[in-house]
Design a protein around this motif. Structure first.
Motif, PDB file in Angstrom:
ATOM      1  N   TYR A  79       0.833  -1.207   0.000  1.00  0.00           N
ATOM      2  CA  TYR A  79       0.000   0.000   0.000  1.00  0.00           C
ATOM      3  C   TYR A  79       0.869   1.260   0.000  1.00  0.00           C
ATOM      4  CZ  TYR A  79      -3.828   3.183   0.997  1.00  0.00           C
ATOM      5  OH  TYR A  79      -4.743   4.190   0.909  1.00  0.00           O
ATOM      6  N   ILE A  80       1.904   1.269   0.837  1.00  0.00           N
ATOM      7  CA  ILE A  80       2.793   2.434   0.906  1.00  0.00           C
ATOM      8  C   ILE A  80       3.447   2.687  -0.444  1.00  0.00           C
ATOM      9  CG2 ILE A  80       4.961   3.285   1.893  1.00  0.00           C
ATOM     10  CD1 ILE A  80       4.182   1.910   4.508  1.00  0.00           C
ATOM     11  N   THR A  81       3.849   1.621  -1.120  1.00  0.00           N
ATOM     12  CA  THR A  81       4.535   1.747  -2.404  1.00  0.00           C
ATOM     13  C   THR A  81       3.587   2.184  -3.516  1.00  0.00           C
ATOM     14  OG1 THR A  81       6.081   0.003  -1.737  1.00  0.00           O
ATOM     15  CG2 THR A  81       5.955   0.522  -4.080  1.00  0.00           C
ATOM     16  N   LYS A  82       2.445   1.540  -3.610  1.00  0.00           N
ATOM     17  CA  LYS A  82       1.534   1.789  -4.735  1.00  0.00           C
ATOM     18  C   LYS A  82       0.749   3.083  -4.589  1.00  0.00           C
ATOM     19  CE  LYS A  82       0.986  -3.148  -5.671  1.00  0.00           C
ATOM     20  NZ  LYS A  82       0.081  -4.329  -5.562  1.00  0.00           N
ATOM     21  N   GLU A  83       0.425   3.479  -3.349  1.00  0.00           N
ATOM     22  CA  GLU A  83      -0.416   4.659  -3.132  1.00  0.00           C
ATOM     23  C   GLU A  83       0.377   5.926  -2.859  1.00  0.00           C
ATOM     24  OE1 GLU A  83      -3.685   4.593  -3.521  1.00  0.00           O
ATOM     25  OE2 GLU A  83      -3.655   2.437  -3.956  1.00  0.00           O
ATOM     26  N   LYS A  84       1.700   5.822  -2.960  1.00  0.00           N
ATOM     27  CA  LYS A  84       2.562   6.994  -2.738  1.00  0.00           C
ATOM     28  C   LYS A  84       2.241   7.683  -1.402  1.00  0.00           C
ATOM     29  CE  LYS A  84       3.456   7.918  -7.622  1.00  0.00           C
ATOM     30  NZ  LYS A  84       2.848   6.680  -8.143  1.00  0.00           N
ATOM     31  N   VAL A  85       2.314   6.916  -0.356  1.00  0.00           N
ATOM     32  CA  VAL A  85       1.994   7.394   0.993  1.00  0.00           C
ATOM     33  C   VAL A  85       3.074   8.355   1.498  1.00  0.00           C
ATOM     34  CG1 VAL A  85       1.777   6.648   3.389  1.00  0.00           C
ATOM     35  CG2 VAL A  85       0.614   5.371   1.586  1.00  0.00           C
ATOM     36  N   ASN A  86       2.633   9.465   2.080  1.00  0.00           N
ATOM     37  CA  ASN A  86       3.572  10.450   2.636  1.00  0.00           C
ATOM     38  C   ASN A  86       3.418  10.627   4.143  1.00  0.00           C
ATOM     39  OD1 ASN A  86       4.792  11.355   0.123  1.00  0.00           O
ATOM     40  ND2 ASN A  86       2.777  12.227  -0.353  1.00  0.00           N
ATOM     41  N   ARG A  87       2.202  10.367   4.676  1.00  0.00           N
ATOM     42  CA  ARG A  87       1.925  10.633   6.091  1.00  0.00           C
ATOM     43  C   ARG A  87       1.383   9.377   6.765  1.00  0.00           C
ATOM     44  NH1 ARG A  87      -2.204  15.335   4.796  1.00  0.00           N
ATOM     45  NH2 ARG A  87      -2.822  13.606   3.430  1.00  0.00           N
ATOM     46  N   ALA A  88       1.846   9.155   7.999  1.00  0.00           N
ATOM     47  CA  ALA A  88       1.388   7.985   8.753  1.00  0.00           C
ATOM     48  C   ALA A  88       1.078   8.379  10.185  1.00  0.00           C
ATOM     49  CB  ALA A  88       2.444   6.886   8.735  1.00  0.00           C
ATOM     50  N   ILE A  89      -0.027   7.846  10.692  1.00  0.00           N
ATOM     51  CA  ILE A  89      -0.343   7.939  12.118  1.00  0.00           C
ATOM     52  C   ILE A  89      -0.194   6.546  12.710  1.00  0.00           C
ATOM     53  CG2 ILE A  89      -2.200   8.243  13.809  1.00  0.00           C
ATOM     54  CD1 ILE A  89      -3.245  10.532  12.128  1.00  0.00           C
ATOM     55  N   ILE A  90       0.560   6.455  13.785  1.00  0.00           N
ATOM     56  CA  ILE A  90       0.710   5.200  14.527  1.00  0.00           C
ATOM     57  C   ILE A  90      -0.001   5.377  15.856  1.00  0.00           C
ATOM     58  CG2 ILE A  90       2.316   3.575  15.590  1.00  0.00           C
ATOM     59  CD1 ILE A  90       4.422   4.540  13.548  1.00  0.00           C
ATOM     60  N   ILE A  91      -0.954   4.512  16.137  1.00  0.00           N
ATOM     61  CA  ILE A  91      -1.679   4.563  17.405  1.00  0.00           C
ATOM     62  C   ILE A  91      -1.077   3.512  18.336  1.00  0.00           C
ATOM     63  CG2 ILE A  91      -3.909   4.361  18.554  1.00  0.00           C
ATOM     64  CD1 ILE A  91      -5.244   5.267  16.008  1.00  0.00           C
ATOM     65  N   GLY A  92      -0.428   3.978  19.384  1.00  0.00           N
ATOM     66  CA  GLY A  92       0.257   3.096  20.324  1.00  0.00           C
ATOM     67  C   GLY A  92       1.756   3.304  20.256  1.00  0.00           C
ATOM     68  N   ALA A  93       2.356   3.768  21.356  1.00  0.00           N
ATOM     69  CA  ALA A  93       3.786   4.081  21.384  1.00  0.00           C
ATOM     70  C   ALA A  93       4.556   3.105  22.249  1.00  0.00           C
ATOM     71  CB  ALA A  93       3.995   5.512  21.872  1.00  0.00           C
ATOM     72  N   GLY A  94       4.201   1.820  22.140  1.00  0.00           N
ATOM     73  CA  GLY A  94       4.977   0.768  22.789  1.00  0.00           C
ATOM     74  C   GLY A  94       6.109   0.319  21.882  1.00  0.00           C
ATOM     75  N   TYR A  95       6.580  -0.899  22.096  1.00  0.00           N
ATOM     76  CA  TYR A  95       7.740  -1.396  21.348  1.00  0.00           C
ATOM     77  C   TYR A  95       7.504  -1.381  19.842  1.00  0.00           C
ATOM     78  CZ  TYR A  95       9.744  -2.996  25.782  1.00  0.00           C
ATOM     79  OH  TYR A  95      10.266  -3.046  27.046  1.00  0.00           O
TER      80      TYR A  95
END
Length: 451
Positions: free
Chosen positions: A148-164
């Protein structure tokens, strides 16, 4: 001569192949069959963030065996795309669905080993069927996210959860060139760590342009069509191209629960020190079981790949006719966070207090190498001691790669029930390009001796 026995293994990630191979090796007369619902077995899931960052070439590098190579090398028959739906404990058989043909099949067993592992937790509203919402638990998750990151040209990401996992993936996605924002319900990253370390980790995130939002008690997705456009929380709205859920794992105990096997407080299977469940013909190993914590001697859910592998060997040998026990475990875990590494061993401060230990702790900072050497940097460490017995029960470190060695040494001392003063008496290795003249652990040990 060991007798012929039919052993079925359910689950093909870490513990399952270890159990199956050990069973066949211990008892060559055994007929060992392994079932896996996905198309992959024997995979390296801990390495997945480094495929995301392109530090590992592609996901195929994490496939250690194919079904055919595992059968040829280990003598174990493997059925992939086969989902075990039910255990009939009375008649000692399992009901298996072939996911390709949708056909139901029955297999009888003498001994059964459950290595069903764990599954990623999810959040209400953040349905992983939404096109740009992901978890990262298995190889299929990795393929889906990376594609998905490669094909959709992703620039922004939200990560929910700041554990390991959240911190590792933040590092990986920044490495990939994405703008990354972390959302955490606690007020700091890596909330299970002692505050000295999570405060320093926050500085590492700031330095690497990862925006952190803490104290987020409720996050709401903003959805249009089949995608999330952003996340609303604390009167803020952040746009994003993808959302990754990294809020932890829970044991996959559905099959065991339906078979009326005894579960622990965590929802994972209860096993004895021989990996036997409440049914004498069923063993279990991996992220679906509780183990004994060597510090508290209480049953606890500690889902780590190293534990899964060791338990798999124990379960496999015993199902094949052996009689070996596993020792209680000391939690020993580390994580890479950009140019730093964090390692935690034994109990943290909060875990110590929750288990009613009266504790003392010493914190120190030192160089990892002699100060004039290239690559010399600060490393911080904390060691926790039971005041009554004076023995070491936990600790943590943040610095360079040396923290792994510090954690392993501390794990050994905890296992041996060593006193904190022991740290000041060890003859530490020294050479300028490899180590400091005075080891951080020696400093902490002397601090305990002086108190």
């Amino acid at each position: 001569m060991t007798r012929a026995v039919k052993i079925l293994v359910v689950g093909g990630n870490a513990a399952g192949p270890a159990a199956a191979a050990k069973a066949k090796r211990f008892n060559p007369n055994a007929n060992v069959i392994l079932f896996e619902a996905s198309e992959f077995i024997s995979t390296g899931t801990c390495e997945m963030p480094y495929v995301l960052s392109n530090e590992i070439e592609n996901y195929r590098k994490l496939l250690f065996f194919s079904p055919s190579s595992f059968e040829n090398e280990k003598g174990v028959k493997v059925f992939i795309k086969h989902f075990v739906e039910e255990i009939d404990t009375r008649n000692k058989k399992v009901i298996v669905r072939d996911l390709i043909t949708n056909q139901l099949k029955e297999f009888d067993y003498d001994k059964l080993i459950l290595t069903t592992g764990s599954k990623a937790k999810t959040l209400p509203g953040f349905d992983t069927q939404i096109k740009n919402v992901f978890t990262l638990k298995n190889i299929n998750d990795l393929i889906k996210l990376n594609d998905y990151i490669t094909k959709e040209k992703v620039n922004r990401a939200i990560i929910i959860g700041a554990g390991y996992i959240g911190l590792e993936v933040a590092d990986s996605l920044k490495h990939k060139g994405l703008c990354v924002q972390l959302i955490e319900k606690a007020n700091r990253p890596l909330p299970d760590a002692d505050v000295e370390f999570s405060d320093e980790i926050l500085k590492v995130l700031d330095k690497n342009d990862v925006q952190f939002f803490g104290n987020v008690k409720e996050a709401e997705p903003v959805i249009a069509g089949d995608k999330i456009l952003g996340v609303r929380f604390n009167e803020k709205f952040i746009e994003t191209d993808i959302v990754l859920l990294s809020i932890g794992f829970e044991p996959d105990s559905y099959l065991a629960s339906n078979a009326k096997l005894e579960l622990g407080k965590s929802g994972a299977l209860k096993i004895d020190s021989y990996c036997k469940t409440s049914d004498r013909n069923i063993f279990a190993a991996g992220d679906n079981v509780e183990v004994t914590n060597a510090v508290t001697m209480k049953s606890e859910y500690i889902p780590l790949a190293t534990h899964a592998y060791e338990l798999g060997h124990t379960a496999g040998e015993n199902a094949a006719g052996g009689n070996v026990r596993f020792d209680p475990f000391i939690k020993n875990i580390s994580v890479k966070i950009f140019d730093k590494y964090f390692a935690s061993v034994g109990l943290s401060t909060s875990e110590s207090l929750n288990n009613n230990f009266d504790i003392a702790a010493n914190f120190a900072k030192a160089k990892n190498l002699v100060g004039v050497m290239p690559g010399s940097m600060d490393v911080i460490g904390k060691v926790i001691v039971d005041k009554n017995s004076k023995r070491i029960i936990g600790g943590a470190f943040l610095g360079g790669k040396e923290v792994s060695g510090y954690a392993d040494l501390l794990s050994s001392l905890i296992k041996l029930k060593a006193l904190a003063s022991t740290l000041a008496k060890i003859n530490y290795n020294y050479t300028p390009p490899l180590s400091p003249f005075i080891n951080l652990l020696s400093i902490i040990g002397k601090n305990f001796s002086d108190n």
